[in-house]
Scaffold this active site. Structure first.
Site, mmCIF file in Angstrom:
data_model
loop_
_atom_site.group_PDB
_atom_site.id
_atom_site.type_symbol
_atom_site.label_atom_id
_atom_site.label_comp_id
_atom_site.label_asym_id
_atom_site.label_seq_id
_atom_site.Cartn_x
_atom_site.Cartn_y
_atom_site.Cartn_z
ATOM 1 N N THR A 156 -40.434 18.565 -98.679
ATOM 2 C CA THR A 156 -40.100 19.348 -97.489
ATOM 3 C C THR A 156 -38.813 20.089 -97.793
ATOM 4 O O THR A 156 -37.928 19.541 -98.456
ATOM 5 C CB THR A 156 -39.909 18.451 -96.254
ATOM 6 N N MET A 179 -44.043 15.043 -94.298
ATOM 7 C CA MET A 179 -43.176 15.861 -93.437
ATOM 8 C C MET A 179 -43.514 17.351 -93.568
ATOM 9 O O MET A 179 -42.735 18.117 -94.086
ATOM 10 C CB MET A 179 -41.714 15.595 -93.808
ATOM 11 N N GLN A 239 -34.448 15.120 -85.968
ATOM 12 C CA GLN A 239 -34.030 16.460 -86.390
ATOM 13 C C GLN A 239 -33.547 17.275 -85.194
ATOM 14 O O GLN A 239 -32.467 17.866 -85.219
ATOM 15 C CB GLN A 239 -35.195 17.202 -87.056
ATOM 16 N N CYS A 248 -40.551 26.762 -95.987
ATOM 17 C CA CYS A 248 -41.059 25.576 -95.299
ATOM 18 C C CYS A 248 -42.401 25.293 -95.952
ATOM 19 O O CYS A 248 -43.200 26.215 -96.171
ATOM 20 C CB CYS A 248 -41.219 25.829 -93.805
ATOM 21 N N THR A 249 -42.648 24.046 -96.281
ATOM 22 C CA THR A 249 -43.812 23.732 -97.109
ATOM 23 C C THR A 249 -45.144 23.955 -96.397
ATOM 24 O O THR A 249 -46.183 23.961 -97.044
ATOM 25 C CB THR A 249 -43.734 22.292 -97.639
#
Length: 232
Positions: free
Chosen positions: A83, A10, A52, A197-198
């Site tokens: 995530t 994700m 989402q 946010c990764t």
């Protein structure tokens, strides 16, 4: 060595960064041919992304809970949700498994406190920036004041994540837009900025700005290595 459970995919772009950082961390500490013991469940992000944006968070929680249960069944001693955004449903996942979750916001907050940062900017998906599951945790549990970009800037940050970074696209114009947002947050009083946010660290690194950046992927991975190698 404990087995690290990873709930990834994700997006898979940032899960690669997690996998690399964790194995590098174990290698640095133990040397030789040592690498991390990992149980990874990489989900298909497309249906989760759709849920989402439809606001169907309970359905995302169900999907990730099933995945987390498979990670636990695979022998993991603890879990990383790889995530920031999906920590919105961390409590729901945690309620159905017996292994602990290392929360990405807690790991980041602990590093901020260690560095004496009490007012920080936050970049991430619109969900992470605007909702309280992340900002509120930093505020209520760690007394960290969180600033977010203005509405127009939040739209830019969000769109770049989903339309570019999650697809592996690195755009120099988007980097400059992010740097402008980061500098604006500093002007408003942020001592540092969380890359919440990764995927963001794929676009913006510390070398690009004098504003201190906190890469949540790296911080989360480092905490996982420490926990995996600890005696307790």
């Amino acid at each position: 060595m404990k087995t690290i459970g990873m709930l990834g995919g994700m997006s898979w772009e940032s899960t690669v960064s997690y996998y690399s950082a964790i194995n590098q961390g174990v290698k640095e500490r133990l040397g030789g041919l040592n690498s991390a013991k990992i149980c990874l469940h990489s989900v298909n992000f497309d249906p989760i992304e759709k849920l989402q944006h439809q606001g169907k968070w309970s359905e995302t929680a169900q999907l990730l809970t099933e995945a987390a249960m498979s990670v636990q069944a695979g022998g993991a001693d603890f879990l990383l949700i790889c995530t920031n955004t999906m920590h919105k449903v961390a409590a729901e996942i945690e309620a159905h498994i017996d292994i602990p979750i290392l929360h990405i916001a807690d790991a980041t907050a602990q590093q901020l406190i260690k560095d004496g940062v009490s007012r920080v900017g936050l970049l991430g998906t619109r969900f992470t920036m605007e909702q309280d599951f992340y900002r509120g945790r930093l505020r209520d549990n760690f007394a960290i004041d969180v600033l977010i970009p203005d509405a127009e800037q939040r739209d830019i940050v969000h769109q770049v994540i989903y339309q570019e970074l999650c697809l592996g696209k690195i755009n120099s114009d988007s980097r400059q837009q992010y740097l402008t947002v980061i500098e604006d947050l500093q002007r408003r009083g942020a001592q540092a900025v969380i890359l919440g946010c990764t995927e963001i660290a794929l676009l913006v690194q510390q070398a690009h700005t004098a504003v201190p950046l906190y890469d949540t992927t790296r911080i989360h991975a480092e905490q996982a290595v420490q926990f995996a190698l600890s005696e307790d």
